[in-house]
Write an enzyme that holds these catalytic residues in place. Structure first.
Site, PDB file in Angstrom:
ATOM      1  N   ASP A  29       0.845  -1.197   0.000  1.00  0.00           N
ATOM      2  CA  ASP A  29       0.000   0.000   0.000  1.00  0.00           C
ATOM      3  C   ASP A  29       0.879   1.245   0.000  1.00  0.00           C
ATOM      4  O   ASP A  29       1.884   1.304   0.717  1.00  0.00           O
ATOM      5  CB  ASP A  29      -0.917  -0.027   1.233  1.00  0.00           C
ATOM      6  CG  ASP A  29      -2.064   0.964   1.128  1.00  0.00           C
ATOM      7  OD1 ASP A  29      -3.217   0.511   1.020  1.00  0.00           O
ATOM      8  OD2 ASP A  29      -1.801   2.183   1.155  1.00  0.00           O
ATOM      9  N   ILE A  30       0.480   2.236  -0.771  1.00  0.00           N
ATOM     10  CA  ILE A  30       1.271   3.467  -0.885  1.00  0.00           C
ATOM     11  C   ILE A  30       1.192   4.293   0.406  1.00  0.00           C
ATOM     12  O   ILE A  30       2.052   5.143   0.658  1.00  0.00           O
ATOM     13  CB  ILE A  30       0.765   4.290  -2.103  1.00  0.00           C
ATOM     14  CG1 ILE A  30       1.837   5.222  -2.641  1.00  0.00           C
ATOM     15  CG2 ILE A  30      -0.510   5.053  -1.779  1.00  0.00           C
ATOM     16  CD1 ILE A  30       1.499   5.801  -4.001  1.00  0.00           C
ATOM     17  N   ASN A  85     -12.877  -2.923   2.726  1.00  0.00           N
ATOM     18  CA  ASN A  85     -13.771  -1.768   2.795  1.00  0.00           C
ATOM     19  C   ASN A  85     -14.705  -1.858   1.594  1.00  0.00           C
ATOM     20  O   ASN A  85     -14.241  -1.892   0.452  1.00  0.00           O
ATOM     21  CB  ASN A  85     -12.969  -0.465   2.761  1.00  0.00           C
ATOM     22  CG  ASN A  85     -12.050  -0.314   3.964  1.00  0.00           C
ATOM     23  OD1 ASN A  85     -12.384  -0.727   5.070  1.00  0.00           O
ATOM     24  ND2 ASN A  85     -10.879   0.260   3.745  1.00  0.00           N
ATOM     25  N   GLY A  91     -15.167   3.421   3.779  1.00  0.00           N
ATOM     26  CA  GLY A  91     -13.773   3.790   3.583  1.00  0.00           C
ATOM     27  C   GLY A  91     -13.176   3.344   2.267  1.00  0.00           C
ATOM     28  O   GLY A  91     -11.971   3.515   2.046  1.00  0.00           O
ATOM     29  N   GLN A  92     -14.004   2.773   1.376  1.00  0.00           N
ATOM     30  CA  GLN A  92     -13.435   2.341   0.085  1.00  0.00           C
ATOM     31  C   GLN A  92     -13.183   3.556  -0.795  1.00  0.00           C
ATOM     32  O   GLN A  92     -14.069   4.402  -0.980  1.00  0.00           O
ATOM     33  CB  GLN A  92     -14.387   1.371  -0.633  1.00  0.00           C
ATOM     34  CG  GLN A  92     -13.761   0.798  -1.905  1.00  0.00           C
ATOM     35  CD  GLN A  92     -14.639  -0.260  -2.583  1.00  0.00           C
ATOM     36  OE1 GLN A  92     -15.778  -0.509  -2.160  1.00  0.00           O
ATOM     37  NE2 GLN A  92     -14.104  -0.882  -3.613  1.00  0.00           N
ATOM     38  N   SER A  93     -11.971   3.666  -1.308  1.00  0.00           N
ATOM     39  CA  SER A  93     -11.624   4.792  -2.181  1.00  0.00           C
ATOM     40  C   SER A  93     -11.220   4.340  -3.577  1.00  0.00           C
ATOM     41  O   SER A  93     -11.233   5.150  -4.510  1.00  0.00           O
ATOM     42  CB  SER A  93     -10.502   5.628  -1.549  1.00  0.00           C
ATOM     43  OG  SER A  93      -9.344   4.839  -1.358  1.00  0.00           O
ATOM     44  N   HIS A  98     -10.318  -5.185  -3.138  1.00  0.00           N
ATOM     45  CA  HIS A  98      -8.988  -5.450  -2.577  1.00  0.00           C
ATOM     46  C   HIS A  98      -9.109  -5.869  -1.125  1.00  0.00           C
ATOM     47  O   HIS A  98      -9.957  -5.372  -0.385  1.00  0.00           O
ATOM     48  CB  HIS A  98      -8.058  -4.232  -2.704  1.00  0.00           C
ATOM     49  CG  HIS A  98      -8.649  -2.926  -2.278  1.00  0.00           C
ATOM     50  ND1 HIS A  98      -9.536  -2.217  -3.062  1.00  0.00           N
ATOM     51  CD2 HIS A  98      -8.484  -2.193  -1.142  1.00  0.00           C
ATOM     52  CE1 HIS A  98      -9.893  -1.114  -2.428  1.00  0.00           C
ATOM     53  NE2 HIS A  98      -9.272  -1.072  -1.243  1.00  0.00           N
ATOM     54  N   LEU A  99      -8.237  -6.768  -0.743  1.00  0.00           N
ATOM     55  CA  LEU A  99      -8.070  -7.144   0.659  1.00  0.00           C
ATOM     56  C   LEU A  99      -6.876  -6.362   1.187  1.00  0.00           C
ATOM     57  O   LEU A  99      -5.794  -6.409   0.597  1.00  0.00           O
ATOM     58  CB  LEU A  99      -7.777  -8.639   0.821  1.00  0.00           C
ATOM     59  CG  LEU A  99      -8.707  -9.671   0.186  1.00  0.00           C
ATOM     60  CD1 LEU A  99      -8.277 -11.074   0.631  1.00  0.00           C
ATOM     61  CD2 LEU A  99     -10.139  -9.425   0.551  1.00  0.00           C
ATOM     62  N   HIS A 100      -7.064  -5.648   2.298  1.00  0.00           N
ATOM     63  CA  HIS A 100      -5.924  -5.068   3.005  1.00  0.00           C
ATOM     64  C   HIS A 100      -5.365  -6.177   3.898  1.00  0.00           C
ATOM     65  O   HIS A 100      -6.107  -6.760   4.704  1.00  0.00           O
ATOM     66  CB  HIS A 100      -6.364  -3.916   3.912  1.00  0.00           C
ATOM     67  CG  HIS A 100      -6.865  -2.700   3.190  1.00  0.00           C
ATOM     68  ND1 HIS A 100      -6.076  -1.593   2.947  1.00  0.00           N
ATOM     69  CD2 HIS A 100      -8.090  -2.402   2.667  1.00  0.00           C
ATOM     70  CE1 HIS A 100      -6.804  -0.669   2.310  1.00  0.00           C
ATOM     71  NE2 HIS A 100      -8.018  -1.144   2.137  1.00  0.00           N
TER      72      HIS A 100
HETATM   73  P1  DGP Z   1      -9.525   1.631   0.258  1.00  0.00           P
HETATM   74  O1  DGP Z   1      -9.557   2.953   0.959  1.00  0.00           O
HETATM   75  O2  DGP Z   1     -10.015   0.458   1.103  1.00  0.00           O
HETATM   76  O3  DGP Z   1     -10.223   1.704  -1.095  1.00  0.00           O
HETATM   77  O4  DGP Z   1      -8.003   1.330  -0.016  1.00  0.00           O
HETATM   78  C1  DGP Z   1      -7.310   1.841  -1.106  1.00  0.00           C
HETATM   79  C2  DGP Z   1      -5.865   1.791  -0.753  1.00  0.00           C
HETATM   80  O5  DGP Z   1      -5.135   1.960  -1.953  1.00  0.00           O
HETATM   81  C3  DGP Z   1      -5.386   2.877   0.195  1.00  0.00           C
HETATM   82  O6  DGP Z   1      -4.951   2.277   1.413  1.00  0.00           O
HETATM   83  C4  DGP Z   1      -4.228   3.546  -0.515  1.00  0.00           C
HETATM   84  C5  DGP Z   1      -3.926   2.604  -1.641  1.00  0.00           C
HETATM   85  N1  DGP Z   1      -3.482   3.244  -2.876  1.00  0.00           N
HETATM   86  C6  DGP Z   1      -4.115   4.249  -3.530  1.00  0.00           C
HETATM   87  N2  DGP Z   1      -3.442   4.560  -4.638  1.00  0.00           N
HETATM   88  C7  DGP Z   1      -2.372   3.721  -4.697  1.00  0.00           C
HETATM   89  C8  DGP Z   1      -1.298   3.561  -5.617  1.00  0.00           C
HETATM   90  O7  DGP Z   1      -1.196   4.240  -6.645  1.00  0.00           O
HETATM   91  N3  DGP Z   1      -0.385   2.609  -5.315  1.00  0.00           N
HETATM   92  C9  DGP Z   1      -0.466   1.825  -4.200  1.00  0.00           C
HETATM   93  N4  DGP Z   1       0.494   0.916  -4.025  1.00  0.00           N
HETATM   94  N5  DGP Z   1      -1.468   1.945  -3.310  1.00  0.00           N
HETATM   95  C10 DGP Z   1      -2.405   2.887  -3.560  1.00  0.00           C
END
Ligand code: DGP
Length: 112
Positions: A29-30, A85, A91-93, A98-100
């Protein structure tokens, strides 16, 4: 509709990939919320868990086992948490399922 995770699958944008098989991909995750924070995504573009159907049953099971494998391999061998999420209010963005997979620190309950 393709999201930025589709671009990560197609290697159109870079990511730190830690696991891949024919059905799913895992990358860091970024914006990590724990020492280990990996996103595990299906290569099939499914917007969220509530958009998965009966035809995705095997894929979802595969992803759960892959999450545990990733946690074992890079999570330090201890406890880990798996979070989905589903929907903006949860909290889904990014609207590609995806699974965290989080590990490397204690976690509290209930989550925020
Ligand atoms: P959610 O909020 O559950 O939809 O999680 C989305 C996640 O994606 C959030 O924790 C940050 C991550 N994320 C967003 N953009 C990028 C990206 O460009 N690269 C990576 N590796 N992660 C990203």
């Amino acid at each position: 509709m393709s999201t930025l995770f589709g671009k990560i699958i197609r290697r159109e944008i870079p990511s730190d990939i830690v696991y891949e098989d024919d059905l799913c991909l895992a990358f860091r995750d970024i914006n990590p919320q724990a020492p280990t924070h990996v996103l595990l995504i299906p290569k099939k573009e499914i917007a969220g868990l509530s958009d998965a159907g009966a035809e995705d049953q095997a894929l979802l099971g595969h992803m759960m086992l892959a999450a545990a494998k990733v946690a074992r391999q890079i999570g330090g061998g201890g406890a880990f948490r798996v979070v989905v999420n589903n929907g903006a209010e949860a909290g889904q963005s990014v609207f590609h399922l995806h699974l965290h997979v989080l590990a490397g620190r204690p976690f509290r309950w209930p989550p925020g």
